[in-house]
Design a protein around this motif. Structure first.
Motif, PDB file in Angstrom:
ATOM      1  N   PRO A  71      40.435  38.586  40.526  1.00 61.64           N
ATOM      2  CA  PRO A  71      40.534  37.121  40.399  1.00 61.64           C
ATOM      3  C   PRO A  71      40.765  36.632  38.979  1.00 61.64           C
ATOM      4  O   PRO A  71      41.388  35.588  38.775  1.00 61.64           O
ATOM      5  CB  PRO A  71      39.183  36.639  40.944  1.00 61.64           C
ATOM      6  CG  PRO A  71      38.786  37.699  41.931  1.00 61.64           C
ATOM      7  CD  PRO A  71      39.240  38.986  41.326  1.00 61.64           C
ATOM      8  N   ASP A  72      40.294  37.373  37.964  1.00 69.51           N
ATOM      9  CA  ASP A  72      40.493  36.937  36.580  1.00 69.51           C
ATOM     10  C   ASP A  72      41.815  37.424  35.991  1.00 69.51           C
ATOM     11  O   ASP A  72      42.100  37.229  34.814  1.00 69.51           O
ATOM     12  CB  ASP A  72      39.332  37.389  35.691  1.00 69.51           C
ATOM     13  CG  ASP A  72      39.262  38.905  35.533  1.00 69.51           C
ATOM     14  OD1 ASP A  72      40.071  39.619  36.185  1.00 69.51           O
ATOM     15  OD2 ASP A  72      38.408  39.383  34.758  1.00 69.51           O
ATOM     16  N   GLY A  73      42.646  38.070  36.822  1.00 65.59           N
ATOM     17  CA  GLY A  73      43.949  38.531  36.363  1.00 65.59           C
ATOM     18  C   GLY A  73      43.992  39.949  35.865  1.00 65.59           C
ATOM     19  O   GLY A  73      45.073  40.471  35.561  1.00 65.59           O
ATOM     20  N   THR A  74      42.847  40.604  35.762  1.00 63.86           N
ATOM     21  CA  THR A  74      42.830  42.016  35.377  1.00 63.86           C
ATOM     22  C   THR A  74      43.590  42.840  36.401  1.00 63.86           C
ATOM     23  O   THR A  74      43.404  42.668  37.613  1.00 63.86           O
ATOM     24  CB  THR A  74      41.383  42.529  35.263  1.00 63.86           C
ATOM     25  OG1 THR A  74      40.696  41.779  34.258  1.00 63.86           O
ATOM     26  CG2 THR A  74      41.354  43.998  34.882  1.00 63.86           C
ATOM     27  N   VAL A  75      44.449  43.726  35.927  1.00 61.40           N
ATOM     28  CA  VAL A  75      45.251  44.563  36.820  1.00 61.40           C
ATOM     29  C   VAL A  75      44.570  45.919  36.964  1.00 61.40           C
ATOM     30  O   VAL A  75      44.276  46.582  35.963  1.00 61.40           O
ATOM     31  CB  VAL A  75      46.681  44.735  36.294  1.00 61.40           C
ATOM     32  CG1 VAL A  75      47.523  45.561  37.277  1.00 61.40           C
ATOM     33  CG2 VAL A  75      47.335  43.382  36.053  1.00 61.40           C
TER      34      VAL A  75
END
Length: 304
Positions: A71-75
């Motif tokens: 959700p925080d954009g971490t891949v």
């Protein structure tokens, strides 16, 4: 991407069309596209992509169905730590901006000029921390469970570069993390295929909302994009194409509200009489296309 006004004077022989232009038909009560457009594009591209290219120094490897996005954009990458690529990740671990991820966002239907955007994420790799699962929703957890059963790595974006046609932008890591992907990004392809295969009459009707001067010489009109803010129709001609956005009156945040948005557009188009040229078709030619057999409550798109 810039949008021309709905009454923009253009034809399928214009130089703008030959480059692949875009027009927007303004409808009352519509919202303005978000100012963090490039951040949304990058988040959406990563969320919907089934593959990406991982670059570590001079080495590059294509990962297929081996990534997920928190959700925080971490891949999150699934890479065997004992493989050569895993060894490079171990060596790059914790080194600021040592990892690059490349994603190409494509139009999910069969048309010319399918590349929408190219996204490059520069980030820092760490071993995946299971504690981060506490901040994940059920869908994200399921996407992680679907990854190959190998070591998981977290790539924290530092900077994101987005290229779309002649448009280039750099998105900071903080802006990227503060932005959410388009809520329809992961289901867009399914909805577009459904429209093309089962609701060509509805596409015909939607086409009547477009300035006729923009479609009169089109050889076909086909939906090429749908997002929270509207649906995009592409008018294709022998020498180019023109993309026209039909905005929704209200932002669509789910499949159900998308259907409501399409129904509202069809209701607006209902009083208009479709005008076809002898060479005009509305979608990809497919002899296997059939009428929609889904229950009305599940499909929701009326025949017109």
């Amino acid at each position: 991407m810039a949008f021309h006004p709905g009454d923009w004077q253009a034809s399928l022989t214009s130089s703008a069309l030959a480059r692949g232009a875009t027009s927007e038909t303004a409808l009352a009560g519509t919202r303005i596209l978000p100012t963090d457009h490039h951040a949304v594009v990058s988040r959406s591209a990563l969320s919907a992509a089934t593959s990406l290219r991982l670059r570590l120094g001079d080495a590059a490897v294509d990962l297929i169905e081996s990534h997920a996005v928190l959700p925080d954009g971490t891949v999150i990458l699934a890479v065997d730590a004992m493989s050569p690529t895993g060894g490079l990740l171990v060596a790059a671990r914790g080194r600021h901006g040592e990892v690059q991820l490349d994603v190409t966002q494509l139009v999910p239907v069969a048309v010319r000029s399918r590349v929408r955007a190219r996204v490059r994420v520069t980030g820092t790799a760490h071993r995946f921390d299971p504690a981060s699962l506490e901040s994940c929703d059920a869908d994200t957890v399921m996407s992680l469970l679907d990854l190959p059963p190998v070591a998981l790595w977290a790539v924290e974006p530092v900077e994101v570069a987005v290229t779309s046609g002649d448009d280039e932008a750099v998105v900071s890591g903080s802006t990227y993390r503060a932005t959410c992907p388009d809520p329809l990004a992961t289901v867009e392809a399914t909805h577009l295929e459904h429209l093309i295969r089962h609701h060509r009459d509805a596409v015909d009707q939607l086409t009547t909302l477009v300035n006729p001067e923009l479609t009169t010489k089109a050889t076909r009109v086909v939906p090429v994009a749908v997002d929270a803010d509207g649906v995009v129709l592409r008018a294709e001609g022998p020498d180019g194409h023109l993309d026209v956005r039909l905005p929704f009156a209200h932002r669509a945040t789910s499949s159900a509200s998308l259907v409501e948005g399409l129904r509202a557009l069809l209701a607006k188009a209902a009083p208009r009489r479709p005008i076809r040229s002898p060479h005009h078709t509305t979608a990809v030619t497919d002899s296997s296309a059939t009428a929609c057999v889904l229950p009305a409550g599940e499909c929701g798109i009326p025949s017109v």
